[in-house]
Design an enzyme around this catalytic site. Sequence first.
Site, short mmCIF file in Angstrom:
data_model
loop_
_atom_site.label_atom_id
_atom_site.label_comp_id
_atom_site.label_asym_id
_atom_site.label_seq_id
_atom_site.Cartn_x
_atom_site.Cartn_y
_atom_site.Cartn_z
N GLY A 126 0.79 -1.23 0.00
CA GLY A 126 0.00 0.00 0.00
C GLY A 126 0.82 1.28 0.00
CG ASP A 252 -4.09 -1.43 -14.98
OD1 ASP A 252 -3.76 -2.11 -15.96
OD2 ASP A 252 -3.32 -1.18 -14.04
CG ASP A 262 -1.49 4.82 -12.55
OD1 ASP A 262 -1.58 5.70 -11.67
OD2 ASP A 262 -1.92 3.66 -12.39
P1 AMP Z 1 0.76 0.08 -11.32
O1 AMP Z 1 1.76 -0.83 -11.94
O2 AMP Z 1 1.35 1.10 -10.38
O3 AMP Z 1 -0.16 0.69 -12.32
O4 AMP Z 1 -0.14 -0.84 -10.37
C1 AMP Z 1 -0.87 -1.95 -10.80
C2 AMP Z 1 -1.76 -2.42 -9.69
O5 AMP Z 1 -0.99 -2.82 -8.55
C3 AMP Z 1 -2.74 -1.39 -9.15
O6 AMP Z 1 -3.91 -2.05 -8.78
C4 AMP Z 1 -2.02 -0.82 -7.96
O7 AMP Z 1 -2.88 -0.25 -7.02
C5 AMP Z 1 -1.33 -2.06 -7.41
N1 AMP Z 1 -0.11 -1.73 -6.67
C6 AMP Z 1 1.07 -1.28 -7.15
N2 AMP Z 1 1.96 -1.11 -6.16
C7 AMP Z 1 1.32 -1.45 -5.01
C8 AMP Z 1 1.71 -1.47 -3.63
N3 AMP Z 1 2.93 -1.13 -3.24
N4 AMP Z 1 0.78 -1.89 -2.74
C9 AMP Z 1 -0.45 -2.25 -3.12
N5 AMP Z 1 -0.87 -2.25 -4.38
C10 AMP Z 1 0.00 -1.85 -5.33
MG MG Z 2 -1.72 1.73 -12.35
#
Ligand code: AMP
Ligand code: MG
Length: 487
Positions: A126, A252, A262
């Site tokens: 998180g 996403d 993002d």
């Molecule tokens: P991202 O690659 O940042 O677009 O994230 C892809 C998914 O992973 C999304 O649902 C994010 O909320 C989740 N996510 C990425 N990093 C974390 C983290 N450190 N803790 C929890 N969820 C994460």
């Molecule tokens: Mg993302």
Amino acid sequence: MKALDELTFDNRFARLGDAFSTHVLPEPLDEPRLVVASKAAMALLDLDAAVAETPVFAELFGGHKLWAEAEPRAMVYSGHQFGGYTPQLGDGRGLLLGEVYNEAGEHWDLHLKGAGMTPYSRMGDGRAVLRSSIREFLASEALHALGIPSSRALCVIGSSTPVWREKQERGAMVLRLAHSHIRFGHFEYFYYTKKPEQQAELAEHVLNLHYPECREQPEPYLAMFREIVERNAELIAKWQAYGFCHGVMNTDNMSILGITFDFGPFAFLDDFDAHFICNHSDHEGRYSFSNQVPIGQWNLSALAQALTPFISVDALKEALGLYLPLYQAHYLDLMRRRLGLTTAEEDDQTLVESLLKLMQNSGVDYTLFFRRLGDESAALAVARLRDDFVDMAGFDAWAELYKARVARDGDYTQEQRRERMHAVNPLYILRNYLAQNAIAAAEAGDYSEVRRLHEVLCKPFEEQTGMEQYAQRPPDWGRHLEISCSS
Ligand code: AMP
Ligand code: MG
């Protein structure tokens, strides 16, 4: 101007209810402190820049305090990641704190990234680390200053909270602003979980709030999809024209508003390289620089699939067909301007492509080439730039075509040419090594470099005295930095 406690909330997304998001409170960071704030982004909320320095600012955006009217929610969505469908993603470490509307009547989502665990955290903690929060902050504001649609960033709050990545780092939060945080993946989620009622509610929400003009059209949803196609074509044309590589174009991470969204292992090109892959984990090069164009279309097709309950397949296909021609038109228009041309000729596309090929073969700095091209008359500039090319004969041949093309373009003074070209060719871009220097200093507790770099990037087209070091090619150590996905 407003005081921090005077923000006005109107939480329209939260009102959609629990099928769309979950109430979660931010988890505070230890010893929150201001790393950097954007004056321009603060003005969007009618906030005076001075409030960023007050302790309550770091407490609010470090997760310690909350406005009474804020309704923090973690959104649920899904999406195609690297081509494969992941049935449930969602805000795993970010919260939509609420929607604020400003005196101009605009709504802005306040999204706090790094705010702790949510029901969508899966295996994650998180959190977001200082390094990635600074990168997102700088990129959002730099893209905006370049005229490239992007989410914005209000501030980065640092802390002493330990966060484990490849090594131990410190937690941080970045406050992101956007008119909406709805992604392609939101539509995919309700489509693939077979929840047509909620999907229709979502579509109505987006239509009413973000595409109200499409209501007037005979088929409002189709008009909205067309508009999304058009905005994405224009967005990706800008990325390609300015050398921005997003790195994780999963559905996403694609905004329903057609803005850059993002930020992860993104990069601006230093040397021109069509095959550049900025994401260390992207072994196949799915999101390489030149692949961003077809991937844009792929992502729109994924959205189209999710919209089949509302729009006929034929109409969707026709709308998707707009993408490539629109992309090409926008891209060529931008590249003509980067070359200082004010008119259009049929062979301009070839002129651009042959230049890029020469740049690719010689590893020419993409940003500085165009900037220097505008410094002087076409003849003087190409004579000076020729030394950067290995294939000098090839470049000379291109230069002859270019000079002739400039001569046909119109009669203007060198002053006019420089002014016009410098207004579209930045001197300063967010080079990875510049971000890296700022991050290293910030990790050691010195935030002055992040702040200075941010200031410079807010005026990318304006030569700023004493800032020459920000307009240089990277030193050897900074040429091919590997940016990992872990953030
Ligand atoms: P991202 O690659 O940042 O677009 O994230 C892809 C998914 O992973 C999304 O649902 C994010 O909320 C989740 N996510 C990425 N990093 C974390 C983290 N450190 N803790 C929890 N969820 C994460
Ligand atoms: Mg993302």
